[in-house]
Write a protein that holds these residues in place. Structure first.
Motif, PDB file in Angstrom:
ATOM      1  N   GLY A  80     -63.482 -49.351 -39.094  1.00  0.00           N
ATOM      2  CA  GLY A  80     -62.911 -49.846 -40.340  1.00  0.00           C
ATOM      3  C   GLY A  80     -61.668 -50.694 -40.160  1.00  0.00           C
ATOM      4  O   GLY A  80     -60.924 -50.917 -41.127  1.00  0.00           O
ATOM      5  N   ASN A  81     -61.445 -51.196 -38.963  1.00  0.00           N
ATOM      6  CA  ASN A  81     -60.202 -51.919 -38.672  1.00  0.00           C
ATOM      7  C   ASN A  81     -59.995 -53.187 -39.499  1.00  0.00           C
ATOM      8  O   ASN A  81     -58.854 -53.618 -39.689  1.00  0.00           O
ATOM      9  CB  ASN A  81     -60.127 -52.285 -37.185  1.00  0.00           C
ATOM     10  CG  ASN A  81     -59.645 -51.133 -36.326  1.00  0.00           C
ATOM     11  OD1 ASN A  81     -59.281 -50.077 -36.828  1.00  0.00           O
ATOM     12  ND2 ASN A  81     -59.652 -51.335 -35.014  1.00  0.00           N
ATOM     13  N   TYR A  82     -61.073 -53.800 -39.976  1.00  0.00           N
ATOM     14  CA  TYR A  82     -60.917 -55.037 -40.748  1.00  0.00           C
ATOM     15  C   TYR A  82     -61.115 -54.797 -42.244  1.00  0.00           C
ATOM     16  O   TYR A  82     -61.333 -55.727 -43.008  1.00  0.00           O
ATOM     17  CB  TYR A  82     -61.876 -56.119 -40.235  1.00  0.00           C
ATOM     18  CG  TYR A  82     -61.419 -57.526 -40.553  1.00  0.00           C
ATOM     19  CD1 TYR A  82     -60.152 -57.981 -40.174  1.00  0.00           C
ATOM     20  CD2 TYR A  82     -62.251 -58.408 -41.234  1.00  0.00           C
ATOM     21  CE1 TYR A  82     -59.736 -59.267 -40.466  1.00  0.00           C
ATOM     22  CE2 TYR A  82     -61.842 -59.704 -41.524  1.00  0.00           C
ATOM     23  CZ  TYR A  82     -60.588 -60.124 -41.142  1.00  0.00           C
ATOM     24  OH  TYR A  82     -60.175 -61.407 -41.434  1.00  0.00           O
ATOM     25  N   MET A  83     -61.007 -53.552 -42.654  1.00  0.00           N
ATOM     26  CA  MET A  83     -61.091 -53.176 -44.065  1.00  0.00           C
ATOM     27  C   MET A  83     -59.700 -52.802 -44.548  1.00  0.00           C
ATOM     28  O   MET A  83     -59.054 -51.930 -43.971  1.00  0.00           O
ATOM     29  CB  MET A  83     -62.011 -51.962 -44.245  1.00  0.00           C
ATOM     30  CG  MET A  83     -63.466 -52.212 -43.981  1.00  0.00           C
ATOM     31  SD  MET A  83     -64.313 -52.917 -45.410  1.00  0.00           S
ATOM     32  CE  MET A  83     -64.256 -51.555 -46.566  1.00  0.00           C
ATOM     33  N   THR A  84     -59.233 -53.440 -45.604  1.00  0.00           N
ATOM     34  CA  THR A  84     -57.987 -52.985 -46.217  1.00  0.00           C
ATOM     35  C   THR A  84     -57.940 -53.436 -47.675  1.00  0.00           C
ATOM     36  O   THR A  84     -58.504 -54.477 -48.041  1.00  0.00           O
ATOM     37  CB  THR A  84     -56.740 -53.485 -45.449  1.00  0.00           C
ATOM     38  OG1 THR A  84     -55.610 -52.687 -45.819  1.00  0.00           O
ATOM     39  CG2 THR A  84     -56.444 -54.947 -45.701  1.00  0.00           C
ATOM     40  N   GLY A  85     -57.307 -52.614 -48.499  1.00  0.00           N
ATOM     41  CA  GLY A  85     -57.202 -52.910 -49.924  1.00  0.00           C
ATOM     42  C   GLY A  85     -58.475 -52.667 -50.709  1.00  0.00           C
ATOM     43  O   GLY A  85     -58.559 -53.020 -51.885  1.00  0.00           O
ATOM     44  N   GLN A  86     -59.452 -52.035 -50.078  1.00  0.00           N
ATOM     45  CA  GLN A  86     -60.768 -51.871 -50.691  1.00  0.00           C
ATOM     46  C   GLN A  86     -60.971 -50.443 -51.219  1.00  0.00           C
ATOM     47  O   GLN A  86     -60.369 -49.491 -50.724  1.00  0.00           O
ATOM     48  CB  GLN A  86     -61.867 -52.190 -49.683  1.00  0.00           C
ATOM     49  CG  GLN A  86     -61.757 -53.560 -49.049  1.00  0.00           C
ATOM     50  CD  GLN A  86     -61.743 -54.675 -50.082  1.00  0.00           C
ATOM     51  OE1 GLN A  86     -62.598 -54.716 -50.977  1.00  0.00           O
ATOM     52  NE2 GLN A  86     -60.774 -55.567 -49.977  1.00  0.00           N
ATOM     53  N   THR A  87     -61.848 -50.315 -52.197  1.00  0.00           N
ATOM     54  CA  THR A  87     -62.285 -49.007 -52.675  1.00  0.00           C
ATOM     55  C   THR A  87     -63.789 -48.911 -52.474  1.00  0.00           C
ATOM     56  O   THR A  87     -64.552 -49.722 -53.007  1.00  0.00           O
ATOM     57  CB  THR A  87     -61.963 -48.802 -54.167  1.00  0.00           C
ATOM     58  OG1 THR A  87     -60.551 -48.885 -54.354  1.00  0.00           O
ATOM     59  CG2 THR A  87     -62.445 -47.439 -54.637  1.00  0.00           C
ATOM     60  N   LEU A  88     -64.202 -47.946 -51.638  1.00  0.00           N
ATOM     61  CA  LEU A  88     -65.626 -47.690 -51.418  1.00  0.00           C
ATOM     62  C   LEU A  88     -66.096 -46.672 -52.448  1.00  0.00           C
ATOM     63  O   LEU A  88     -65.619 -45.532 -52.463  1.00  0.00           O
ATOM     64  CB  LEU A  88     -65.859 -47.132 -50.014  1.00  0.00           C
ATOM     65  CG  LEU A  88     -65.653 -48.075 -48.831  1.00  0.00           C
ATOM     66  CD1 LEU A  88     -65.965 -47.347 -47.526  1.00  0.00           C
ATOM     67  CD2 LEU A  88     -66.538 -49.305 -48.958  1.00  0.00           C
ATOM     68  N   PHE A  89     -67.025 -47.059 -53.311  1.00  0.00           N
ATOM     69  CA  PHE A  89     -67.568 -46.129 -54.294  1.00  0.00           C
ATOM     70  C   PHE A  89     -68.781 -45.422 -53.696  1.00  0.00           C
ATOM     71  O   PHE A  89     -69.811 -46.045 -53.443  1.00  0.00           O
ATOM     72  CB  PHE A  89     -67.934 -46.862 -55.582  1.00  0.00           C
ATOM     73  CG  PHE A  89     -66.720 -47.329 -56.333  1.00  0.00           C
ATOM     74  CD1 PHE A  89     -65.952 -46.434 -57.056  1.00  0.00           C
ATOM     75  CD2 PHE A  89     -66.322 -48.659 -56.291  1.00  0.00           C
ATOM     76  CE1 PHE A  89     -64.815 -46.852 -57.732  1.00  0.00           C
ATOM     77  CE2 PHE A  89     -65.193 -49.088 -56.957  1.00  0.00           C
ATOM     78  CZ  PHE A  89     -64.435 -48.178 -57.684  1.00  0.00           C
ATOM     79  N   VAL A  90     -68.611 -44.144 -53.450  1.00  0.00           N
ATOM     80  CA  VAL A  90     -69.689 -43.322 -52.907  1.00  0.00           C
ATOM     81  C   VAL A  90     -70.256 -42.564 -54.109  1.00  0.00           C
ATOM     82  O   VAL A  90     -69.822 -41.459 -54.431  1.00  0.00           O
ATOM     83  CB  VAL A  90     -69.172 -42.371 -51.812  1.00  0.00           C
ATOM     84  CG1 VAL A  90     -70.335 -41.624 -51.156  1.00  0.00           C
ATOM     85  CG2 VAL A  90     -68.383 -43.151 -50.768  1.00  0.00           C
ATOM     86  N   ASP A  91     -71.211 -43.194 -54.772  1.00  0.00           N
ATOM     87  CA  ASP A  91     -71.525 -42.794 -56.147  1.00  0.00           C
ATOM     88  C   ASP A  91     -73.017 -42.781 -56.489  1.00  0.00           C
ATOM     89  O   ASP A  91     -73.359 -42.660 -57.672  1.00  0.00           O
ATOM     90  CB  ASP A  91     -70.789 -43.717 -57.126  1.00  0.00           C
ATOM     91  CG  ASP A  91     -71.262 -45.167 -57.033  1.00  0.00           C
ATOM     92  OD1 ASP A  91     -72.095 -45.491 -56.156  1.00  0.00           O
ATOM     93  OD2 ASP A  91     -70.805 -45.985 -57.849  1.00  0.00           O
TER      94      ASP A  91
END
Length: 255
Positions: free
Chosen positions: A236-247
């Motif tokens: 996940g090193n290039y992920m930031t500011g995101q919200t993952l919806f596990v839904d």
């Protein structure tokens, strides 16, 4: 190497509310991935049980028995435990809900929900970020909710705090990206936890949930903890500011 590592070997993680439900699942998943963990919760007996489970997975476990709003005491205990060791991952999971309709919300309910869900997450992130800034690395993960993205039928104050966590995630990601700190969030739908236990016993309500969930089932906790491991790891090193919806697809429809 085309497949990045999902391992957390030699990492030190802090999980708030780490003894039940989502928090416990993340704690054990991090340990399984190789991380030592600091578990924060209010119940000493629950802390002892989860500590034992973590140690059974071969990792070190440390416990802090404090109310989530005791910021200064929590910071002191984390510093005492880590003793100069890097603070690699911080998960703001502790939260609560009072399912009052808007016209019935009291000031006391407001203060309790906002303080637990939002204020504590900010000030503990502030501490974690200050440590990670000096270390030039770190991952912060905020447990939000689909209720922070789409309207729910009750629990307006809860939804407001979870929406605030999503915006806080974005702002901290912008501020702290230059220090190699990743800040992300996870937005769960319905999983079996102490917060949802009573609701999931109501067959009509469960059917309402399933009617709004394309995968047509309640989530399993291990399906949520995998997202946390991803965000905490090199993967996940290039992920930031995101919200993952596990839904299960719920946010496609709304509620």
């Amino acid at each position: 190497m085309y497949l990045p590592s999902f391992r957390l070997d030699e990492k030190l993680s802090v999980i708030t509310g780490g003894t039940k439900g989502i928090g416990k699942a993340i704690t054990l998943a991090f340990a399984e991935a190789g991380s030592d963990v600091i578990i924060l919760a209010r119940n000493e007996k629950d802390l002892s049980k989860v500590k034992e489970e973590v140690e059974g997975l071969g990792q070190e476990a440390y416990t802090i028995c404090k109310n989530i709003n005791q910021y200064e005491e929590i910071k002191e205990e984390v510093e005492s435990i880590r003793r100069g060791r890097s603070l690699d991952i911080w998960v703001n999971n502790a939260g609560m809900n009072i399912r009052s309709e808007a016209e019935n919300v009291t000031e006391e309910e407001w203060d309790t929900i906002v303080s637990t869900n939002m204020k504590s997450s900010f000030f503990l992130s502030q501490y974690a970020g200050s440590v990670m800034k000096d270390e030039k690395q770190g991952k912060i993960i905020n447990i939000s909710s689909v209720g922070g993205h789409t309207a729910l039928r009750t629990g307006v104050v809860y939804a407001m705090t979870k929406s605030a966590l999503i915006q806080m995630t974005k702002n901290l990601a912008v501020e702290w990206g230059k220090y190699n700190i990743n800040v992300n969030a996870i937005g769960p739908w319905y999983f079996p936890t102490s917060l949802t236990e009573q609701l999931l016993q109501d067959k009509d309500y469960v059917q309402l949930i399933l009617d709004r969930t394309p995968l047509n089932r309640i989530g399993k906790l291990e399906e949520l903890s995998g997202a946390a491991v991803f965000l905490a790891s090199e993967a996940g090193n290039y992920m930031t500011g995101q919200t993952l919806f596990v839904d299960g697809g719920m946010t496609i429809y709304g509620f």
